[in-house]
Design a protein around this motif. Structure first.
Motif, PDB file in Angstrom:
ATOM      1  N   LEU A 108      71.666  -5.286 -33.070  1.00 54.13           N
ATOM      2  CA  LEU A 108      71.232  -4.302 -34.250  1.00 54.13           C
ATOM      3  C   LEU A 108      71.598  -3.017 -33.656  1.00 54.13           C
ATOM      4  O   LEU A 108      72.082  -2.299 -34.461  1.00 54.13           O
ATOM      5  CB  LEU A 108      69.693  -4.520 -34.325  1.00 54.13           C
ATOM      6  N   GLN A 111      74.330  -0.793 -35.643  1.00 50.74           N
ATOM      7  CA  GLN A 111      73.999   0.738 -36.092  1.00 50.74           C
ATOM      8  C   GLN A 111      74.809   1.791 -35.395  1.00 50.74           C
ATOM      9  O   GLN A 111      75.365   2.711 -36.207  1.00 50.74           O
ATOM     10  CB  GLN A 111      72.379   0.810 -35.806  1.00 50.74           C
ATOM     11  N   THR A 160      66.727   2.757 -36.695  1.00 51.32           N
ATOM     12  CA  THR A 160      65.969   1.617 -37.145  1.00 51.32           C
ATOM     13  C   THR A 160      64.301   2.130 -36.751  1.00 51.32           C
ATOM     14  O   THR A 160      64.230   2.437 -35.560  1.00 51.32           O
ATOM     15  CB  THR A 160      66.156   0.571 -36.730  1.00 51.32           C
ATOM     16  N   THR A 169      64.964   1.793 -32.235  1.00 49.78           N
ATOM     17  CA  THR A 169      66.402   1.734 -31.730  1.00 49.78           C
ATOM     18  C   THR A 169      66.756   3.293 -31.438  1.00 49.78           C
ATOM     19  O   THR A 169      65.895   3.988 -31.760  1.00 49.78           O
ATOM     20  CB  THR A 169      67.404   1.334 -32.615  1.00 49.78           C
ATOM     21  N   LEU A 195      64.324  -4.058 -43.655  1.00 49.90           N
ATOM     22  CA  LEU A 195      64.495  -5.086 -42.679  1.00 49.90           C
ATOM     23  C   LEU A 195      63.630  -5.975 -42.708  1.00 49.90           C
ATOM     24  O   LEU A 195      62.170  -5.804 -42.670  1.00 49.90           O
ATOM     25  CB  LEU A 195      64.609  -4.507 -41.401  1.00 49.90           C
ATOM     26  N   ILE A 236      72.813  -6.787 -42.284  1.00 50.20           N
ATOM     27  CA  ILE A 236      71.225  -6.784 -42.121  1.00 50.20           C
ATOM     28  C   ILE A 236      70.751  -8.053 -42.638  1.00 50.20           C
ATOM     29  O   ILE A 236      70.328  -8.838 -41.792  1.00 50.20           O
ATOM     30  CB  ILE A 236      70.495  -5.673 -42.652  1.00 50.20           C
ATOM     31  N   THR A 247      69.581 -11.180 -40.380  1.00 51.97           N
ATOM     32  CA  THR A 247      68.181 -11.691 -40.272  1.00 51.97           C
ATOM     33  C   THR A 247      68.135 -13.135 -40.488  1.00 51.97           C
ATOM     34  O   THR A 247      67.279 -13.785 -40.140  1.00 51.97           O
ATOM     35  CB  THR A 247      67.230 -10.806 -41.341  1.00 51.97           C
TER      36      THR A 247
END
Length: 411
Positions: free
Chosen positions: A16, A20, A33, A42, A97, A164, A168
């Protein structure tokens, strides 16, 4: 820390952070995030000097936090990305998210300037205030920022959202597969023989997890390619990456038999932009169907199958220039979409033969005859395809596709 731990148990935090960071560098945006409370989980990526300074000044930093919180809340409520203007006249966005149907946080990004005409179409996340302009250093840093198009902001949000979602879904899929495998062991102990239906279901579920994983890594690679193109200032390559991602997203999306005309035209435009990037001036195209008709039902991939008949005859590169035009008009309860091709293509007689040749005569599943038959089966006998020569007798043809103004049947 408990919230961060919960998220880290469900997705790869290093991946992640990498996504990013790469998006930040490739698209020239700031990003971070946060969890569902708005706490960063993050490291900050690519924050602009302007925003760093604003967040250092008491009074302004609190407003930045409120913008982040409101943006994330809006994304949580709708479940969709949200693009807005912050208190400092920059464009920001929030991408939710969502894991296993639960809102866990959001990727917040943006910190970009767009032209005032485009920016006016966006709503302020907080009541607009301009007192930050009285701060000389902050205002000076703002004026130094480059202006980007709103279209690029939208493309960034869409690509980030796809990555994303793929990330996920892939992690959730792994856990689902683990549970299925455990359940399978229990079933084996309880019953010696498993029914054929159960085998089919297990295979379909495993295939779904595999496709999710492939989807994730495809967009991860697309993200890297777009970053490299941006850093090398290869604008044509960057645009092809965006278009290819759009094409793949449409083809790999939720299976369906009926799309809308607007979805089909957007897909075809992306395909043609990719083709034109390769052949250059030897191909031109235009799409001038009014937006009011974009909701008309259209069979999924119909236009791609027709376009393939044009492009297959050219090989990798056409010998002579040609032009494709998409336009249309309403006639009673029929909308007639017209595809006009000017230039060196097969004659209208050859195209009419393709339309009349059935699959049993060599037309194949992609034949115009098959497409015409399916359109009539779904929508009725007065709908379908026909082919004719240009009215001015010049080289080229016109294909007319008759579609209903109201959806009927299932393809």
């Amino acid at each position: 820390m408990s919230e961060i731990k919960k998220i880290s148990e469900m997705i790869d935090m290093n991946l992640l952070q990498s996504i990013q960071d790469n998006c930040s560098r490739a698209m020239g945006i700031g990003a971070v995030t946060v969890d569902y409370k708005g706490n960063p989980i993050t490291r900050y990526s690519g924050f602009t000097d302007h925003c760093i300074k604003v967040r250092e000044v008491q009074g302004f930093s609190e407003m930045c936090a409120q913008c982040d919180a409101h943006g994330g809340l809006h994304a949580a409520i709708t479940g969709q990305p949200y693009i807005y203007r912050c208190h400092a006249d920059l464009v920001d966005f929030a991408v939710p998210l969502i894991i296993n149907g639960t809102y866990m946080g959001a990727v917040l990004g943006g910190q970009v300037r767009v032209c005032e005409e485009e920016a006016e179409q966006l709503e302020y996340i907080l009541p607009h205030q301009s007192n930050w302009r009285k701060h000389e250093q902050i205002n000076e840093l703002y004026e130094k920022m480059e202006t980007v198009s709103y279209e690029k902001v939208e493309a960034t949000v869409q690509i980030l959202r796809d990555i994303i979602v793929a990330l996920t879904e892939n992690e959730s899929g792994k856990k689902m597969l683990e549970k299925l495998e455990e359940k399978d062991k229990q079933l084996i102990e309880e019953r010696a023989v498993r029914s054929e239906l159960e085998n089919v279901i297990r295979k379909q579920e495993a295939d779904a997890v595999y496709r999710s994983s492939e989807f994730r890594y495809f967009f991860y690679v697309m993200n890297i390619l777009s970053r490299l193109a941006y850093e090398e200032k290869a604008k044509k390559t960057e645009q092809v990456v965006y278009d290819f991602a759009d094409v793949t997203r449409y083809e790999m999306g939720t299976p369906k038999k009926i799309s809308t005309l607007g979805e089909e035209l957007n897909y075809i435009e992306a395909l043609l932009r990719i083709q034109k990037a390769w052949v250059g001036d030897k191909m031109d195209f235009s799409v001038s169907v009014p937006a009011g008709y974009w909701g008309i039902p259209c069979p999924f991939m119909l236009l791609r199958q027709i376009l393939d008949h044009f492009l297959d005859g050219f090989g990798e590169e056409p010998a002579n220039p040609f032009k494709l035009e998409f336009y249309g008009q309403e006639n009673g309860d029929i909308f007639q979409l017209q595809l006009r091709c000017d230039g060196a293509v097969q004659s209208s007689d050859q195209w009419m033969h393709l339309l009349s040749a059935s699959a049993s005569k060599g037309g194949g599943d992609r034949s115009l005859h098959t497409l015409n038959s399916e359109l009539q089966r779904v929508f009725g006998s007065k709908y379908g395809l026909d082919v004719c020569a240009r009215e001015d007798k010049q080289a080229g043809i016109i294909i007319r596709i008759r579609l209903p103004l109201e959806k009927r049947g299932a393809f």
